[in-house]
Design an enzyme around this catalytic site. Structure first.
Site, short mmCIF file in Angstrom:
data_model
loop_
_atom_site.label_atom_id
_atom_site.label_comp_id
_atom_site.label_asym_id
_atom_site.label_seq_id
_atom_site.Cartn_x
_atom_site.Cartn_y
_atom_site.Cartn_z
N GLY A 100 5.53 -20.40 -3.29
CA GLY A 100 6.76 -20.41 -4.09
C GLY A 100 6.81 -19.41 -5.23
CB SER A 101 5.02 -16.28 -6.08
OG SER A 101 5.24 -15.39 -5.02
NE ARG A 119 12.68 -23.37 16.76
CZ ARG A 119 11.65 -23.15 15.95
NH1 ARG A 119 11.83 -23.12 14.66
NH2 ARG A 119 10.43 -22.98 16.42
NE ARG A 161 11.04 -25.75 11.38
CZ ARG A 161 10.54 -26.23 12.52
NH1 ARG A 161 9.24 -26.29 12.70
NH2 ARG A 161 11.34 -26.63 13.49
CG LEU A 202 16.48 -20.72 9.64
CD1 LEU A 202 17.28 -19.90 8.64
CD2 LEU A 202 16.47 -22.19 9.25
CG ASN A 218 14.17 -14.09 5.11
OD1 ASN A 218 13.51 -14.95 4.52
ND2 ASN A 218 13.63 -13.27 6.00
CG HIS A 222 10.33 -9.56 6.60
ND1 HIS A 222 9.57 -10.57 7.17
CD2 HIS A 222 9.92 -8.40 7.16
CE1 HIS A 222 8.73 -10.02 8.05
NE2 HIS A 222 8.92 -8.71 8.06
CB SER A 273 13.87 -5.71 3.64
OG SER A 273 13.22 -4.51 3.99
CD GLU A 323 7.51 -10.30 -1.03
OE1 GLU A 323 8.04 -11.42 -0.97
OE2 GLU A 323 6.45 -10.03 -0.43
C1 GRF Z 1 6.47 -13.51 0.67
O1 GRF Z 1 5.68 -12.39 0.97
C2 GRF Z 1 7.74 -13.46 1.46
O2 GRF Z 1 8.29 -12.20 1.54
C3 GRF Z 1 7.23 -13.90 2.80
O3 GRF Z 1 6.38 -14.98 2.49
C4 GRF Z 1 5.84 -14.77 1.21
C5 GRF Z 1 6.19 -15.96 0.39
O4 GRF Z 1 5.56 -15.95 -0.85
N1 GRF Z 1 8.26 -14.16 3.73
P1 GRF Z 1 5.95 -17.02 -1.94
O5 GRF Z 1 5.89 -18.40 -1.30
O6 GRF Z 1 7.31 -16.70 -2.46
O7 GRF Z 1 4.90 -16.87 -3.00
#
Ligand code: GRF
Length: 221
Positions: free
Chosen positions: A11-12, A65, A91, A93, A107, A109, A136, A174
């Protein structure tokens, strides 16, 4: 702007949004609820610490799912989000869930999409010998990591990097990337729709770039 976050892990990225909101840097965006497919996700801890609604559903409790996603999105849509942010939601979707959130779900990524959608993007960037990597933020569509890209942050690949070192360097970018995109949406600079993206009233033809001051710029201009 009411924001719902989906997260599976530590959850960063969620914490970055919450910190920005607290500091008045989210353009009036407010994280109202966090949902997870993992009961022990760190993201749920972050949400509860911040006094936000936090809920987890366990995929094992559902027959398919689609059934899981139907139940999840019943809960997500019940909080009436203007924007749904997948921040480390691991997951895939179902098409119906994506359709229910069409045009208002993004999202993050960790790759320069369209390069390396899906799993292990850092390993794949290293294996390809890339000198640049990044992250991205894109619109969510039914295919994984394939929707229109709103914005990207770039980092160098350095000699001696392994996947862990590279992932850490990307993660640092990010957080401001996601904050900048959510803020721009909250402020109305960046508009999303089911079919079209616009930046300051003009159609967005190429991803915005996060500059060194953590601002979004139109790299195509
Ligand atoms: C991040 O690198 C995000 O881009 C990827 O999973 C990681 C999640 O990190 N999809 P966090 O849980 O937000 O710390």
């Amino acid at each position: 702007m009411r924001i719902a976050v989906l997260a599976s892990g530590r959850g960063s990225n969620l914490r970055a949004l919450l910190d920005a909101e607290r500091a008045g840097r989210l353009g009036g965006g407010h994280v109202i609820a966090v949902f997870s497919d993992r009961v022990h996700a760190g993201a749920l801890v972050a949400a509860r610490e911040a006094g936000r609604h936090a809920a987890a559903l366990a995929p094992a409790d559902f027959a398919s799912r689609e059934a899981f996603d139907d139940a999840l999105f019943d809960q997500v849509l019940a909080v009436a989000p203007d924007l749904i942010v997948c921040a480390g939601y691991m997951r895939v979707l179902s098409a119906n869930a994506v359709a229910r959130a069409r045009g208002r779900m993004i999202n993050i990524h960790p790759s320069l999409l369209p390069l390396y959608p899906g799993l292990r993007p850092h390993e794949r960037a290293l294996a390809a010998g890339d000198v640049e990597h990044g992250a991205s933020v894109h619109l969510v569509v039914p295919a994984v990591d394939s929707g229109a890209v709103l914005a990207q942050a770039r980092v160098p690949v350095l000699p001696g990097d392994d996947a862990q070192a590279l992932a850490a360097r990307v993660l640092v970018r990010e957080h401001p990337l996601l904050v900048a995109v959510v803020r721009a949406i909250a402020e109305g600079q960046l508009t999303l729709g089911p079919d079209a993206l616009a930046w300051k009233g003009n159609p967005l033809h190429a991803p915005l770039s996060l500059d060194g001051d953590d601002r979004l710029e139109d790299s195509a201009r």
